[in-house]
Structures are given as C-alpha cells and as structure tokens.
Write a protein that holds these residues in place. Sequence first.
Motif, PDB file in Angstrom:
ATOM      1  N   GLN A 208       4.695  -2.251   9.881  1.00 30.77           N
ATOM      2  CA  GLN A 208       3.313  -1.913   9.473  1.00 30.77           C
ATOM      3  C   GLN A 208       2.792  -2.907   8.452  1.00 30.77           C
ATOM      4  OE1 GLN A 208       4.598   1.861   7.992  1.00 30.77           O
ATOM      5  NE2 GLN A 208       3.842   2.952   9.776  1.00 30.77           N
ATOM      6  N   GLU A 209       3.034  -4.190   8.743  1.00 27.85           N
ATOM      7  CA  GLU A 209       2.761  -5.212   7.725  1.00 27.85           C
ATOM      8  C   GLU A 209       1.279  -5.327   7.354  1.00 27.85           C
ATOM      9  OE1 GLU A 209       4.949  -8.967   8.274  1.00 27.85           O
ATOM     10  OE2 GLU A 209       6.421  -7.827   9.408  1.00 27.85           O
ATOM     11  N   ILE A 210       0.412  -5.103   8.321  1.00 26.68           N
ATOM     12  CA  ILE A 210      -1.021  -5.266   8.030  1.00 26.68           C
ATOM     13  C   ILE A 210      -1.513  -4.122   7.133  1.00 26.68           C
ATOM     14  CG2 ILE A 210      -3.320  -5.397   9.118  1.00 26.68           C
ATOM     15  CD1 ILE A 210      -1.456  -7.906   9.521  1.00 26.68           C
ATOM     16  N   ASP A 211      -1.091  -2.899   7.451  1.00 22.55           N
ATOM     17  CA  ASP A 211      -1.481  -1.748   6.611  1.00 22.55           C
ATOM     18  C   ASP A 211      -0.902  -1.897   5.206  1.00 22.55           C
ATOM     19  OD1 ASP A 211      -2.668  -0.710   8.795  1.00 22.55           O
ATOM     20  OD2 ASP A 211      -1.112   0.768   9.239  1.00 22.55           O
ATOM     21  N   GLN A 212       0.347  -2.339   5.147  1.00 21.74           N
ATOM     22  CA  GLN A 212       1.003  -2.530   3.849  1.00 21.74           C
ATOM     23  C   GLN A 212       0.227  -3.525   2.981  1.00 21.74           C
ATOM     24  OE1 GLN A 212       4.219  -1.515   2.275  1.00 21.74           O
ATOM     25  NE2 GLN A 212       3.562   0.208   3.491  1.00 21.74           N
ATOM     26  N   LEU A 213      -0.183  -4.630   3.622  1.00 22.85           N
ATOM     27  CA  LEU A 213      -0.898  -5.662   2.863  1.00 22.85           C
ATOM     28  C   LEU A 213      -2.247  -5.137   2.370  1.00 22.85           C
ATOM     29  CD1 LEU A 213      -1.196  -8.539   1.812  1.00 22.85           C
ATOM     30  CD2 LEU A 213      -1.942  -9.273   4.083  1.00 22.85           C
ATOM     31  N   GLU A 214      -2.916  -4.405   3.226  1.00 22.77           N
ATOM     32  CA  GLU A 214      -4.226  -3.874   2.833  1.00 22.77           C
ATOM     33  C   GLU A 214      -4.092  -2.930   1.627  1.00 22.77           C
ATOM     34  OE1 GLU A 214      -6.405  -2.276   6.076  1.00 22.77           O
ATOM     35  OE2 GLU A 214      -8.081  -1.717   4.773  1.00 22.77           O
ATOM     36  N   MET A 215      -3.095  -2.043   1.680  1.00 16.39           N
ATOM     37  CA  MET A 215      -2.901  -1.090   0.576  1.00 16.39           C
ATOM     38  C   MET A 215      -2.494  -1.830  -0.705  1.00 16.39           C
ATOM     39  SD  MET A 215      -1.232   2.272   2.354  1.00 16.39           S
ATOM     40  CE  MET A 215       0.130   1.580   3.228  1.00 16.39           C
ATOM     41  N   PHE A 216      -1.642  -2.851  -0.514  1.00 15.39           N
ATOM     42  CA  PHE A 216      -1.186  -3.628  -1.670  1.00 15.39           C
ATOM     43  C   PHE A 216      -2.367  -4.326  -2.353  1.00 15.39           C
ATOM     44  CE2 PHE A 216      -0.181  -7.958  -3.094  1.00 15.39           C
ATOM     45  CZ  PHE A 216       0.645  -7.671  -4.173  1.00 15.39           C
ATOM     46  N   LEU A 217      -3.207  -4.973  -1.566  1.00 19.82           N
ATOM     47  CA  LEU A 217      -4.335  -5.711  -2.164  1.00 19.82           C
ATOM     48  C   LEU A 217      -5.236  -4.752  -2.930  1.00 19.82           C
ATOM     49  CD1 LEU A 217      -5.191  -8.158   0.780  1.00 19.82           C
ATOM     50  CD2 LEU A 217      -4.192  -8.776  -1.420  1.00 19.82           C
ATOM     51  N   ASN A 218      -5.525  -3.596  -2.331  1.00 21.06           N
ATOM     52  CA  ASN A 218      -6.415  -2.645  -2.995  1.00 21.06           C
ATOM     53  C   ASN A 218      -5.831  -2.126  -4.304  1.00 21.06           C
ATOM     54  OD1 ASN A 218      -8.542  -2.766  -1.194  1.00 21.06           O
ATOM     55  ND2 ASN A 218      -7.539  -1.334   0.208  1.00 21.06           N
ATOM     56  N   ASP A 219      -4.527  -1.845  -4.306  1.00 19.64           N
ATOM     57  CA  ASP A 219      -3.881  -1.313  -5.518  1.00 19.64           C
ATOM     58  C   ASP A 219      -3.732  -2.370  -6.601  1.00 19.64           C
ATOM     59  OD1 ASP A 219      -3.561   1.204  -4.619  1.00 19.64           O
ATOM     60  OD2 ASP A 219      -1.368   1.180  -4.544  1.00 19.64           O
ATOM     61  N   SER A 220      -3.471  -3.609  -6.177  1.00 22.99           N
ATOM     62  CA  SER A 220      -3.023  -4.616  -7.144  1.00 22.99           C
ATOM     63  C   SER A 220      -4.092  -4.908  -8.205  1.00 22.99           C
ATOM     64  CB  SER A 220      -2.590  -5.896  -6.442  1.00 22.99           C
ATOM     65  OG  SER A 220      -3.652  -6.374  -5.671  1.00 22.99           O
TER      66      SER A 220
END
Length: 303
Positions: A208-220
Amino acid sequence: MSTEVVNHLVVARSGTYLDATCGFGGHTEVILKKLNSDGKLIAMDQDQDAINFVEGKFTDQSRLKIIKGRFGNLKELLESNDLNFKFSGILADLGISSFQLDNAHRGFSFQNKGPLDMRMDQKTGVTAQVWINNASEDEISKVLWQFGEEKYSRKIARAIIFNRMRDQIKTTQQLTEIIVDVKKNSRSKRKQHHATKTFQAIRIYINQEIDQLEMFLNDSLDILKIGGRLCVISFHSLEDRMVKRFFRNHSRIDPNLSKLPNLSPEHLTDCKIVVKRIKPSEEEINSNPRARSAVLRVVEKVK
Ligand SMILES: C[S@@+](CC[C@H](N)C(=O)[O-])C[C@H]1O[C@@H](n2cnc3c(N)ncnc32)[C@H](O)[C@@H]1O
C-alpha cells in the motif's frame, strides 16, 4: 547522495530528527554524526529485519530511539511511544532497501528464486502469492497498469490466470517465467528486464505504498517545527509526482488569490521549496547503479 541529503535535513545540530525509513541505518549513521550531544534521532522502519539490524548497529547511542512501524501512521505511532516532538527535520527514503531486494526469501526480486512474499512488514497484510492466486484478471491487470505502467498488463494478467489454473504460482521464478513468456517478442526498453514493472507494481500494491506516502506527507507537516525540513527521496515517477505535487501545493499561493494586494495569513503558504529536484551524480550511479532513479526533494516549513 547521503551527505547531501543530511546537509539539507540537519538545520540545527541540537535538534530532534526523524528518519522514517531507517532501513539498514545508512542515513541514520550520517545524521548521528552530524548531531551534537543534545541532538536526538528517532529511527523507524516497518521491516523487523531492518529494526534488528539497526538495533545491533547502534548499541550505545543514547541519542537514538528505534521504533518499528509504518510511516503512514506516523502521528499515532509517535504518540503511542510517548515521542510527542516537533521535529527539526524528517527524512523518508522511499521504496525497498538493497538488503530486502537481495534477500531471496523476501520475494522482491525476479533475479533470485524465492517465495512470492513481497511484504516489507512480514506480519502485515497478504503475501504476493496469496494475492496473485486469488485476484481476478481485471484486478491484476489494473494493478500492473496503475502501479507499474506495464503496457502488457492485460496479457500478463491473462497468462497469470491461465497458469495458476494448472498450478499455484508460488515463486518469483514462476512469475518471472510467465511474464517473460508474454513479453519475449516485445520491443519494450531493452535496458529493463521484462519483469521489472510487474514486480514493482505488485510490491507497491501489496505494501500500500501510495496510500502510505499520502498519509505520511499529510502528517509530516503537522509534526515539523517552523524552520524544519522535510526531505523525501523517491525512486519511481508515481511517488515523485505525488511528492512534487504536495510540495508545490504547500509552497505556492493559490493563483486566484496571488494578485490580491493584501493576503490574509491563512492564504499564505506554509512551506518553501529548498531543493526542487536533485539526482545522484554520475559517479554515485557508477558505484551504485540502483541509485540511478533516485530523486531528492526538500521543503522547509515557514508557517
Ligand atoms: C530505500 S530503504 C531505506 C534505506 C536507508 N535510508 C538506509 O540508509 O539504509 C527504504 C526502507 O523504507 C522502509 N519502508 C518502506 N515503506 C515504509 C513504511 N510505510 N513505513 C515504514 N518503513 C517503510 C523499507 O522497509 C526499507 O527498509
């Protein structure tokens, strides 16, 4: 590129930093060297082998805290470990490590025979074997197209369904043979192995790399200090496009508002671009060919 990355990341030697993908500790080591005795580093990864390795590598480092988890759940993960910091810098070096790729039993590589696993976190989600032997032709074809931009997605999906009716597809070698058989007369890029795109697509889907990246960017951005830096290294265009768009949206004033004489604070951007795009040097690519597709982008939080 690691020294260059860390030079952009570490804005204060006594700051607190997050290496969200510590892998086998390459960047972790360079960051620690750059910090002074007051500096702190949280290193995380979702792969237990990577965590074990990093724990063994940095045994007497009081400035380092190592946690296992997925960067898509960054905020909860930090909270549950009582690490409620505002960071001076966050680094994500996306994708898989050479150790994961070279380890046949992890199933990431079409060059090594191994079980079709492909999970970075060996305890989470379904293996590539379970998925590929149960998904519909349509679903397989969509994944290969969406995450691998594989032009032969339909033909490969059909061949997978045909082959698995006779025998379960259990190994990287079986899958590679199916793909090569479909593409052997194709004129796709000669430099790339026929199975590259399919393996990339399945790995991205399984993890789920794309979802993971999206959530990471938003949180970071929420856990970054003002003046803190977010550095992301990506390895394929799908990820890089997401990072580029996210950085642009946070560093550019809405074109509809930019002509107004007085902008209210909420319309001002919260980031500025520090590094638009850096690629590894020829020299680095020669010594480490896998680095050739790496792209580094960096923003600084300004509001
Ligand atoms: C390219 S490697 C990082 C290499 C590392 N920077 C080094 O110097 O050794 C990518 C790492 O990110 C980890 N990873 C990928 N997606 C992740 C996620 N969603 N959460 C946590 N770790 C992840 C992988 O397990 C892998 O170890």
